[in-house]
Design a protein around this motif. Structure first.
Motif, short mmCIF file in Angstrom:
data_model
loop_
_atom_site.label_atom_id
_atom_site.label_comp_id
_atom_site.label_asym_id
_atom_site.label_seq_id
_atom_site.Cartn_x
_atom_site.Cartn_y
_atom_site.Cartn_z
N ASN A 274 6.50 -38.43 49.36
CA ASN A 274 5.79 -37.82 50.47
C ASN A 274 4.28 -37.91 50.29
O ASN A 274 3.54 -38.20 51.24
N HIS A 277 2.37 -40.87 51.44
CA HIS A 277 2.29 -41.11 52.89
C HIS A 277 1.36 -40.11 53.57
O HIS A 277 1.64 -39.62 54.67
N GLN A 278 0.26 -39.82 52.91
CA GLN A 278 -0.69 -38.86 53.45
C GLN A 278 -2.00 -39.54 53.87
O GLN A 278 -3.08 -39.21 53.39
N GLY A 329 5.98 -38.69 55.72
CA GLY A 329 4.87 -37.85 55.32
C GLY A 329 4.96 -36.41 55.77
O GLY A 329 3.95 -35.70 55.82
#
Length: 338
Positions: A274, A277-278, A329
């Protein structure tokens, strides 16, 4: 070689935020996990467990493809329907592990080379005939005192490239898996250094062997602290180090990178994915190809009991959905089951 077909399959495997379920454990590895749970290890119990995984409702909402083992690709549901047929009907793509395992590398104590190139073309052709449309080969790199050696990196990179070229020649998308193990007390920086060396060597060999980058996927380790390190890097540091390393090594022509979990807990594997995917712009799709980090909650819930199948499938469906959320994300720790 049908170039466009390879490209289409590779892209389909990493499309829409979906990832892969790695259920390619050998019979011996499956036996070990069953023993840990107190489950009787028989071919029928392994078949029943794999049927549980493959027939999980809504699995295809989060999973694009399944990596099978040789025993599994020849198996069928209790009603006789071949597993491959079940997978395709559910809208997923069957794949197959084709290496024969890591064996000691002569002259290099503590290091291994993956075997299985002899006779590989014929085996790949058989798997394609059975319905597989992609394959996987794992090279194993250890970090330790004085290792990995140049020889270990070179021989595993060469084997991965030979395998990948053979796959494409018979119409299978190769998943190239150079795994730098988490075992050891090494630092995050040391893992990054070794991973970069390994990836540079792998892509150099892929180029030499003429592998079509657009028709393959990479399955690497994340860059983490060693499992025994006194200083464990936090989630953000792991994500940043992993992306920095990949951006230095992986050509943009590769359509996707599907991480192995490498011994991480299910929640930590999702959290790391996660955090990657920022907001960073990446040239390739970034997703998951988890084995134990997807399966363990389901195995715990099933525990070898037919009455627990529905509960186990719910665990797998939920874990897969959490990883798809990570690819998008939007995963948070609060989404974890209580």
């Amino acid at each position: 070689m049908n170039t466009q077909a390879l490209i289409d399959i590779a892209n389909a495997l990493v499309a829409d935020g979906k990832g892969l379920l790695a259920m390619d454990e050998s019979s011996s590895t499956c036996r070990k996990r069953f023993v840990e749970q107190g489950i009787e290890d028989t071919e029928e119990m392994r078949r029943a467990y794999r049927e549980l995984l493959i027939t999980t409702p809504r699995l295809s909402d989060s999973v694009s493809g399944l990596i099978l083992f040789d025993e599994t690709i020849h198996q069928a549901k209790k009603d006789g329907t071949p597993f491959v047929e079940v997978i395709v009907k559910a809208g997923m793509i069957p794949g197959i592990k084709v290496d024969l395992g890591a064996k000691p590398l002569a002259g290099h104590p503590g290091e291994t080379v993956t075997e299985g190139l002899d006779g590989l073309r014929a085996r790949l052709q058989d798997y394609h005939r059975l319905g597989a449309r992609f394959a996987k080969w794992r090279g194993v790199i250890n970090i330790g005192d004085g290792i990995p050696s140049t020889a270990s990196i070179a021989v595993n990179a060469h084997a991965l490239a030979r395998y990948a070229a053979l796959c494409q020649d018979v119409g299978l998308v190769p998943i190239v898996e150079p795994e730098v193990l988490m075992d050891g007390a090494h630092s995050l920086a040391r893992c990054s250094e070794v991973t970069e060396k390994v990836l540079h060597a792998v892509f150099a060999e892929l180029n030499i062997q003429g592998v079509l980058l657009e028709g393959m996927l990479l399955k690497p380790n994340m860059v983490t602290s060693g499992a025994d390190s006194a200083e464990q890097a936090d989630v953000h540091a792991v994500a940043a180090a992993t992306l920095d390393t990949l951006l230095r090594c992986v050509p943009a022509a590769v359509p996707g990178i599907a991480f192995l979990s490498g011994g991480q807990s299910p929640a930590l594997a999702s959290a790391h994915l996660n955090d990657m995917h920022q907001g960073r712009v990446l040239p390739w799709a970034l997703t998951f190809s988890y084995g134990r980090a997807l399966q363990q909650p389901a195995l715990n819930a099933w525990n070898g009991e037919a009455a627990n199948v529905a509960a186990a499938q719910k665990e797998l469906e939920q874990r897969a959905a959490l990883n798809r959320a990570a690819v998008q994300g939007r995963y948070t720790a609060g989404m974890e089951p209580k």
